[in-house]
Design a protein around this motif. Structure first.
Motif, short mmCIF file in Angstrom:
data_model
loop_
_atom_site.label_atom_id
_atom_site.label_comp_id
_atom_site.label_asym_id
_atom_site.label_seq_id
_atom_site.Cartn_x
_atom_site.Cartn_y
_atom_site.Cartn_z
N ASP A 186 -17.01 52.36 -18.86
CA ASP A 186 -16.66 51.57 -20.04
C ASP A 186 -16.85 52.37 -21.31
OD1 ASP A 186 -16.02 49.42 -18.45
OD2 ASP A 186 -17.92 48.36 -18.77
N ASP A 187 -17.97 53.11 -21.40
CA ASP A 187 -18.21 53.91 -22.59
C ASP A 187 -17.19 55.04 -22.72
OD1 ASP A 187 -20.24 52.44 -23.63
OD2 ASP A 187 -21.86 53.77 -23.03
N ASP A 190 -14.12 53.48 -24.12
CA ASP A 190 -14.31 53.13 -25.53
C ASP A 190 -14.31 54.37 -26.42
OD1 ASP A 190 -14.46 50.47 -24.83
OD2 ASP A 190 -16.66 50.37 -24.90
#
Length: 450
Positions: A186-187, A190
């Motif tokens: 997820d990071d 992002d």
């Protein structure tokens, strides 16, 4: 908004929308692909047109030692760094609002420094342009997420997943395996969005905690810049979740290695893929490209596999190539022709490790293909069947690979003689350092038995 920020990509401008830029990192990729440079307040950056770094940054080994300058006295003259605003991108993991900007490296007469890896890639791309060709590449990045390792004497182990169990091997393409470390993924997504980078796909590879990220095809210099930025960004995303990301070619014993497969094609001035004719059939130029890769790749293995660890990846049965054969949709060959439409016809070089400098990995691959198309060298017949059963064709260690580079004039002419001299000096210094280290295997099996 400062005038120079208006020259930056839209993603960088969007990142700073309504915010005050605090710091700018002025960076240059060194021989290893490590970011060198300096950070400064944004207010100071805005009032300077160029910056300085000594040329010794290209003479440093991966261990931090200095190589003797093969060109003469070690006087460390300054190079001039000029910002390439098209590379400006966010550093979203920092505590303040920061942009990273890759700089062009020039000498004091204003010429591109030939030993800078990014300039080496530019040199090769310019050779294509002189022929009316535009090279297109699409890299695949493989890497491992591993448990924190603060003691180099201890082996690397997989990270702990969200289930409380360590990541398992032999789970290629498993969505559940990717979900085990979903917060890191997820990071990465992002950060990539904030930096303006397009991810073509993320998947689980065959190793425990091994991930592959595919990037969309495009310009070699832009893609090399992205891989350079991605490596740092992925490491930062992993650290947020108490693990390491490693791009070593072979970090874990008994597991597959990590490759940087390079897909390449070439378009002409009309935007047509020169590997396909008007009827969609393969062209002779396509075969010449494969022939050039087969003939010249041995001389650049020292760039595609730049460390002693790199050669631990080249073993059978671990999804790594050990040959220079080519085949259509055959993953046992070092050179694979993927299934595609005629417009997307391409060649996949499976030899490069993820530990290579992306600028040099792309430059080396494109150089071999360029020479093949210029020499009109035809390849060996397509390999049908399991190419792992054939003969190993790659150098067995870094020393042998550097010897091949040293004796191959066509590659040295394309990459630049001065670069090749410096690269070889740095890598021979690293190899000599490694040979002075006594490994646990030697102590275990030789200490009392020989």
């Amino acid at each position: 908004m400062s005038d120079w920020i208006k020259k930056c990509p839209q993603a960088a401008q969007d990142y700073l929308e309504g915010r005050r830029l605090d710091e700018v990192e002025c960076i240059v990729p060194d021989i290893a692909g490590v970011a060198r440079g300096k950070a400064m307040p944004a207010s100071k950056f805005a009032h300077q047109k160029h910056f300085y770094l000594p040329n010794s940054i290209f003479l440093q080994t991966i261990t931090g030692e200095w190589t003797d300058n093969p060109s003469g006295a070690f006087t460390e003259p300054d190079m001039i760094l000029e910002p390439d605003y098209s590379t400006a991108t966010a550093a979203p993991w920092t505590a303040d609002w920061t942009l990273q900007v890759i700089h062009d490296v020039k000498d004091q007469a204003g010429n591109l420094v030939p030993i800078a890896p990014r300039n080496v890639l530019k040199r090769v791309v310019d050779l294509y342009k002189a022929e009316g060709w535009t090279p297109i590449v699409a890299p695949e990045m493989e890497f491992f997420l591993v448990a924190r390792n603060t003691d180099p004497n201890q082996p690397i182990i997989p990270p702990m997943g969200r289930t409380g169990r360590r990541a398992a091997a032999k789970q290629a393409y498993s969505m559940s395996a990717v979900d085990e470390y979903g917060k890191v993924i997820d990071d990465i997504y992002d950060f990539a969005e904030m930096q303006g980078f397009e991810i073509d796909g993320i998947l689980q590879e065959g190793g425990a905690g091994q991930i592959e990220i595919n990037l969309a095809h495009g310009d070699p210099i832009e893609l090399a810049d992205q891989i350079f930025f991605f490596k740092r960004m992925i490491r930062e995303a992993a650290l947020r979740h108490d693990c390491f990301a490693t791009f070593m070619a072979k970090p874990i014993e008994g597991e597959p290695g990590s490759a940087m497969h390079i897909h390449q094609s070439v378009i002409d001035t009309n935007g047509n893929n020169i590997f396909s004719d008007e009827k969609g059939n393969e062209t002779e130029t396509f075969l010449h490209c494969i022939g050039g890769l087969q003939r010249h790749l041995p001389a650049v293995i020292g760039l595609l596999a730049p460390y002693v660890n790199s050669y631990r990846r080249y073993i059978p049965d671990f999804a790594a190539p050990i040959n220079l054969e080519w085949g259509r949709d055959n993953r046992t060959t070092g050179l694979r022709v993927p299934i595609s439409s005629p417009a997307a016809r391409r060649i996949e070089n499976r030899l490069a490790g993820m530990d290579c400098n992306p600028y040099l990995g792309l430059a080396a691959t494109l150089a071999c293909a360029y020479l093949g198309m210029k020499e009109k060298q035809l390849p060996r017949p397509e390999y049908l069947g399991d190419a792992y059963s054939g003969t190993d064709e790659l150098p067995a260690n870094l020393g042998d690979a550097l010897d091949l580079l040293a004796g191959h004039d066509p590659i040295r002419d394309v990459l630049g003689e001065e670069f090749c001299i410096v690269y070889e000096a740095v890598k021979r210094n690293e190899y000599k350092e490694f040979l002075q280290v006594i490994s646990p295997w030697e102590r275990e099996h030789l200490l009392l038995n020989v």
